[in-house]
Design a protein around this motif. Structure first.
Motif, PDB file in Angstrom:
ATOM      1  N   GLU A 191     -12.433  13.024  -6.228  1.00 55.46           N
ATOM      2  CA  GLU A 191     -12.738  11.614  -6.425  1.00 55.46           C
ATOM      3  C   GLU A 191     -11.648  10.973  -7.280  1.00 55.46           C
ATOM      4  O   GLU A 191     -11.245  11.513  -8.307  1.00 55.46           O
ATOM      5  CB  GLU A 191     -14.097  11.466  -7.118  1.00 55.46           C
ATOM      6  CG  GLU A 191     -14.521  10.030  -7.288  1.00 55.46           C
ATOM      7  CD  GLU A 191     -15.938   9.918  -7.827  1.00 55.46           C
ATOM      8  OE1 GLU A 191     -16.264   8.837  -8.310  1.00 55.46           O
ATOM      9  OE2 GLU A 191     -16.683  10.895  -7.769  1.00 55.46           O
ATOM     10  N   GLU A 234      -6.138   3.817   5.667  1.00 52.54           N
ATOM     11  CA  GLU A 234      -6.854   3.144   6.750  1.00 52.54           C
ATOM     12  C   GLU A 234      -6.735   3.979   8.027  1.00 52.54           C
ATOM     13  O   GLU A 234      -5.842   4.829   8.133  1.00 52.54           O
ATOM     14  CB  GLU A 234      -6.259   1.747   6.983  1.00 52.54           C
ATOM     15  CG  GLU A 234      -6.316   0.824   5.777  1.00 52.54           C
ATOM     16  CD  GLU A 234      -7.716   0.336   5.457  1.00 52.54           C
ATOM     17  OE1 GLU A 234      -8.638   0.613   6.248  1.00 52.54           O
ATOM     18  OE2 GLU A 234      -7.890  -0.322   4.415  1.00 52.54           O
ATOM     19  N   ASP A 281      -3.411   4.567   9.589  1.00 51.84           N
ATOM     20  CA  ASP A 281      -2.432   5.405   8.893  1.00 51.84           C
ATOM     21  C   ASP A 281      -2.393   6.818   9.448  1.00 51.84           C
ATOM     22  O   ASP A 281      -1.506   7.604   9.095  1.00 51.84           O
ATOM     23  CB  ASP A 281      -2.755   5.477   7.397  1.00 51.84           C
ATOM     24  CG  ASP A 281      -2.566   4.142   6.693  1.00 51.84           C
ATOM     25  OD1 ASP A 281      -1.606   3.422   7.030  1.00 51.84           O
ATOM     26  OD2 ASP A 281      -3.391   3.822   5.813  1.00 51.84           O
ATOM     27  N   ALA A 300      -1.809   4.063  -0.638  1.00 46.94           N
ATOM     28  CA  ALA A 300      -3.020   3.613  -1.315  1.00 46.94           C
ATOM     29  C   ALA A 300      -4.008   3.114  -0.274  1.00 46.94           C
ATOM     30  O   ALA A 300      -3.630   2.465   0.695  1.00 46.94           O
ATOM     31  CB  ALA A 300      -2.689   2.485  -2.299  1.00 46.94           C
ATOM     32  N   LYS A 301      -5.279   3.452  -0.465  1.00 54.80           N
ATOM     33  CA  LYS A 301      -6.362   2.974   0.403  1.00 54.80           C
ATOM     34  C   LYS A 301      -6.052   3.258   1.868  1.00 54.80           C
ATOM     35  O   LYS A 301      -5.736   2.357   2.646  1.00 54.80           O
ATOM     36  CB  LYS A 301      -6.617   1.480   0.184  1.00 54.80           C
ATOM     37  CG  LYS A 301      -7.951   1.019   0.744  1.00 54.80           C
ATOM     38  CD  LYS A 301      -8.203  -0.434   0.414  1.00 54.80           C
ATOM     39  CE  LYS A 301      -9.569  -0.868   0.906  1.00 54.80           C
ATOM     40  NZ  LYS A 301      -9.744  -0.773   2.357  1.00 54.80           N
ATOM     41  N   ARG A 305       0.808  -1.224   0.000  1.00 51.69           N
ATOM     42  CA  ARG A 305       0.000   0.000   0.000  1.00 51.69           C
ATOM     43  C   ARG A 305       0.834   1.264   0.000  1.00 51.69           C
ATOM     44  O   ARG A 305       0.344   2.328  -0.326  1.00 51.69           O
ATOM     45  CB  ARG A 305      -0.916   0.041   1.230  1.00 51.69           C
ATOM     46  CG  ARG A 305      -2.018  -0.959   1.257  1.00 51.69           C
ATOM     47  CD  ARG A 305      -3.010  -0.666   2.393  1.00 51.69           C
ATOM     48  NE  ARG A 305      -2.367  -0.390   3.668  1.00 51.69           N
ATOM     49  CZ  ARG A 305      -2.406   0.787   4.301  1.00 51.69           C
ATOM     50  NH1 ARG A 305      -3.073   1.797   3.789  1.00 51.69           N
ATOM     51  NH2 ARG A 305      -1.812   0.955   5.458  1.00 51.69           N
TER      52      ARG A 305
END
Length: 104
Positions: free
Chosen positions: A76, A37, A40, A34-35, A21
């Motif tokens: 987005e 959580e 993080d 990335a992504k 990630r």
């Protein structure tokens, strides 16, 4: 030249070897996540090292927080690729193809 970049998370060096990630570009020093959580969230600090100068310098910490409204709006995520359908290269030469992912 001769610079290397590492990032600290809450004053601990980020271990990225087995982390799909997160990535640190050794060309720009940028840290990519990335992504995101909840775990993080915290303070990120960049450290730049020069082997030739035998010196390491730390930048100011940058806090990462999660948005509470969940709105993405104009940020987005989207992927943009701008390439011709065919790319020509001479045998033995190098080719660089770039992919851009935008968003927050």
């Amino acid at each position: 030249a001769g610079l290397s970049y590492t990032w600290l998370f809450n004053n601990n060096t980020l271990q990225l070897q087995e982390d799909g990630r997160r990535f640190v570009s050794q060309a720009t020093g940028n840290l990519y996540l990335a992504k995101v959580e909840p775990w993080d969230v915290g303070n990120y600090t960049c450290a730049v090292s020069s082997a030739a100068a035998q010196r390491r310098v730390w930048g100011p910490p940058t806090a990462l927080t999660l948005r509470g409204d969940g709105a993405m709006g104009e940020y987005e995520p989207k992927i943009e690729v701008r390439f011709p359908e065919t790319t020509y290269a001479a045998q033995g030469s190098s080719v660089r193809l770039e992919c851009f992912a935008l968003g927050k």
